[in-house]
Every structure is written in structure tokens, then in C-alpha cells.
Enzyme design. Structure first.
Site, PDB file in Angstrom:
ATOM      1  N   SER A   1      80.254  55.895   5.154  1.00  0.00           N
ATOM      2  CA  SER A   1      79.947  57.212   5.712  1.00  0.00           C
ATOM      3  C   SER A   1      80.270  58.290   4.677  1.00  0.00           C
ATOM      4  O   SER A   1      79.536  59.258   4.522  1.00  0.00           O
ATOM      5  CB  SER A   1      80.769  57.466   6.978  1.00  0.00           C
ATOM      6  OG  SER A   1      80.498  56.474   7.933  1.00  0.00           O
TER       7      SER A   1
ATOM      8  N   ARG B   1      84.089  45.284   3.387  1.00  0.00           N
ATOM      9  CA  ARG B   1      83.027  45.391   2.380  1.00  0.00           C
ATOM     10  C   ARG B   1      83.499  44.716   1.093  1.00  0.00           C
ATOM     11  O   ARG B   1      83.139  43.603   0.796  1.00  0.00           O
ATOM     12  CB  ARG B   1      82.691  46.861   2.126  1.00  0.00           C
ATOM     13  CG  ARG B   1      81.853  47.472   3.237  1.00  0.00           C
ATOM     14  CD  ARG B   1      81.790  48.958   3.129  1.00  0.00           C
ATOM     15  NE  ARG B   1      83.148  49.491   3.154  1.00  0.00           N
ATOM     16  CZ  ARG B   1      83.443  50.759   3.385  1.00  0.00           C
ATOM     17  NH1 ARG B   1      82.487  51.627   3.579  1.00  0.00           N
ATOM     18  NH2 ARG B   1      84.687  51.160   3.420  1.00  0.00           N
TER      19      ARG B   1
ATOM     20  N   HIS C   1      77.421  49.745   9.719  1.00  0.00           N
ATOM     21  CA  HIS C   1      78.021  49.614  11.062  1.00  0.00           C
ATOM     22  C   HIS C   1      77.040  48.915  12.015  1.00  0.00           C
ATOM     23  O   HIS C   1      77.444  48.052  12.806  1.00  0.00           O
ATOM     24  CB  HIS C   1      78.344  50.995  11.662  1.00  0.00           C
ATOM     25  CG  HIS C   1      79.352  51.812  10.908  1.00  0.00           C
ATOM     26  ND1 HIS C   1      79.105  53.071  10.452  1.00  0.00           N
ATOM     27  CD2 HIS C   1      80.635  51.537  10.547  1.00  0.00           C
ATOM     28  CE1 HIS C   1      80.184  53.561   9.848  1.00  0.00           C
ATOM     29  NE2 HIS C   1      81.125  52.645   9.891  1.00  0.00           N
TER      30      HIS C   1
ATOM     31  N   LYS D   1      93.608  67.691  13.824  1.00  0.00           N
ATOM     32  CA  LYS D   1      93.685  67.141  12.458  1.00  0.00           C
ATOM     33  C   LYS D   1      92.365  66.464  12.102  1.00  0.00           C
ATOM     34  O   LYS D   1      92.327  65.435  11.435  1.00  0.00           O
ATOM     35  CB  LYS D   1      94.816  66.106  12.404  1.00  0.00           C
ATOM     36  CG  LYS D   1      95.729  66.271  11.204  1.00  0.00           C
ATOM     37  CD  LYS D   1      96.769  65.198  11.162  1.00  0.00           C
ATOM     38  CE  LYS D   1      96.667  64.341   9.923  1.00  0.00           C
ATOM     39  NZ  LYS D   1      97.464  63.148   9.947  1.00  0.00           N
TER      40      LYS D   1
END
Ligand code: PNS
Length: 166
Positions: free
Chosen positions: A133, A95, A20, A44
Site C-alpha cells: 500500500s 512477501r 491483499h 494517531k
């Protein structure tokens, strides 16, 4: 270039990785300002880090950027948030080919919702293309080392988080 040269870079950033960071730095070569917009989904949310923790980590990482990088959060539709910030462009990183379908669908849907808003894709740098992540969290949770894959402050927070849980 439009006068208001602001790009919104949305995501979960749970947590921010060096992939990032690389993307933001490259975006700053083209845009005056980048707003890192952390999506929230009350009720959520299965994030590891709270919204406040994620915002704080992003702000620490970019504190030396003279205000050109802002961290913010939003709820609801991304296109509405981008419009409220007068941004004309959404930035997303690509990516591998596997990212493409999901990204393409989102870009098309966002385009349908607000045709004036463009999505710009940036290819992730060659040394970051495998970082996510999700994988970073998994590796740390299993005792692996992710030094160099996330900023230093994020590494510390990850280690603290999993030490407390373990
Ligand atoms: O980091 P992520 O999880 O890939 O980011 C996904 C994100 C936050 C960009 C996407 O889920 C999003 O835009 N959420 C906001 C709600 C919205 O606008 N949904 C419609 C997208 S087409």
C-alpha cells in the site's frame, strides 16, 4: 477443522491492493469465511483514506463473494477482536524476508496474549510480492501508473485523491 471456520485478516488496508485480494482468495480455499479487519487508532491515524473509504473499497472488491468475505474495523488489541468474532486463526501475508521479523514478533506477542489463537502465514503470490500500500500511494502521488496492482475501484479513488491534492 474447527466448526467455526473463520479467519481474521487484519491490517491497515490503506488502500487494499491486489496482493491483499490474492491472499483473501487463497484463504477462501481453506476457510469458510474471512473477516478483513481494518485496525483503527483514533488520534494517531496518518492514513490516506478514512476508515469509511477503506471499508467501502474492500466491500466493493468482494461484493460477489456471497458473504464469505466481510469487512469490519476494530480498535484495541487484535486478539480481543478475533476472540469476539470467534475466529481461531489470524491470517498474515509474507512477501519478502524483510517482512519476517516484524511478522514473527507480532505472531509471538499475539500467541502470548491468546495461546489458542493461531497465526497462519500465506506467501504472497509471485506477481504480487513487491506490491505494498505504501509504495502504491507513493507512485500515484508522484504521477506514476499502478494499474493492475490495485483493484479498479481503488485505482479510481487513488487518482481522485491525488488529483484533488495536486
Ligand atoms: O497492515 P499493517 O499495518 O501491517 O497491520 C498491522 C496490524 C493492524 C495487524 C497490527 O498493527 C495490529 O494488530 N494492530 C492492533 C493492535 C494490536 O493488537 N497490537 C499488538 C500486536 S502484537
Amino acid at each position: 477443522m474447527p466448526l467455526n471456520n473463520v479467519a481474521v485478516y487484519p491490517g491497515s488496508f490503506d488502500p487494499i491492493t491486489n496482493g491483499h485480494v490474492d491472499l483473501v482468495q487463497r484463504t477462501l480455499r481453506v476457510f469458510d469465511r474471512v473477516i478483513i479487519a481494518i485496525a483503527t487508532n483514533p488520534g494517531k491515524d496518518s492514513s490516506l483514506f478514512s476508515l469509511e473509504e477503506r471499508l467501502q473499497m474492500v466491500r466493493e472488491v468482494f461484493k460477489a463473494h456471497d458473504g464469505r468475505v466481510q469487512a469490519d474495523s476494530f480498535e484495541g488489541l487484535l486478539v480481543d477482536y478475533a476472540e469476539s468474532k470467534r475466529a481461531t486463526v489470524i491470517i498474515r501475508g509474507l512477501r519478502a524476508v524483510s517482512d519476517f521479523e516484524y511478522e514473527f514478533q507480532m505472531a509471538m506477542m499475539n500467541h502470548r496474549l491468546k495461546p489458542k489463537l493461531e497465526t497462519f502465514f500465506m506467501m504472497t503470490g509471485e506477481s504480487e510480492f513487491y506490491i505494498s500500500s505504501r509504495l502504491v500511494k507513493e507512485v500515484v502521488s508522484l504521477g506514476g501508473d499502478v494499474e493492475g496492482l490495485v483493484p479498479e475501484n481503488v485505482l479510481k479513488k487513488l487518482q481522485q485523491k491525488f488529483k484533488r491534492r495536486g
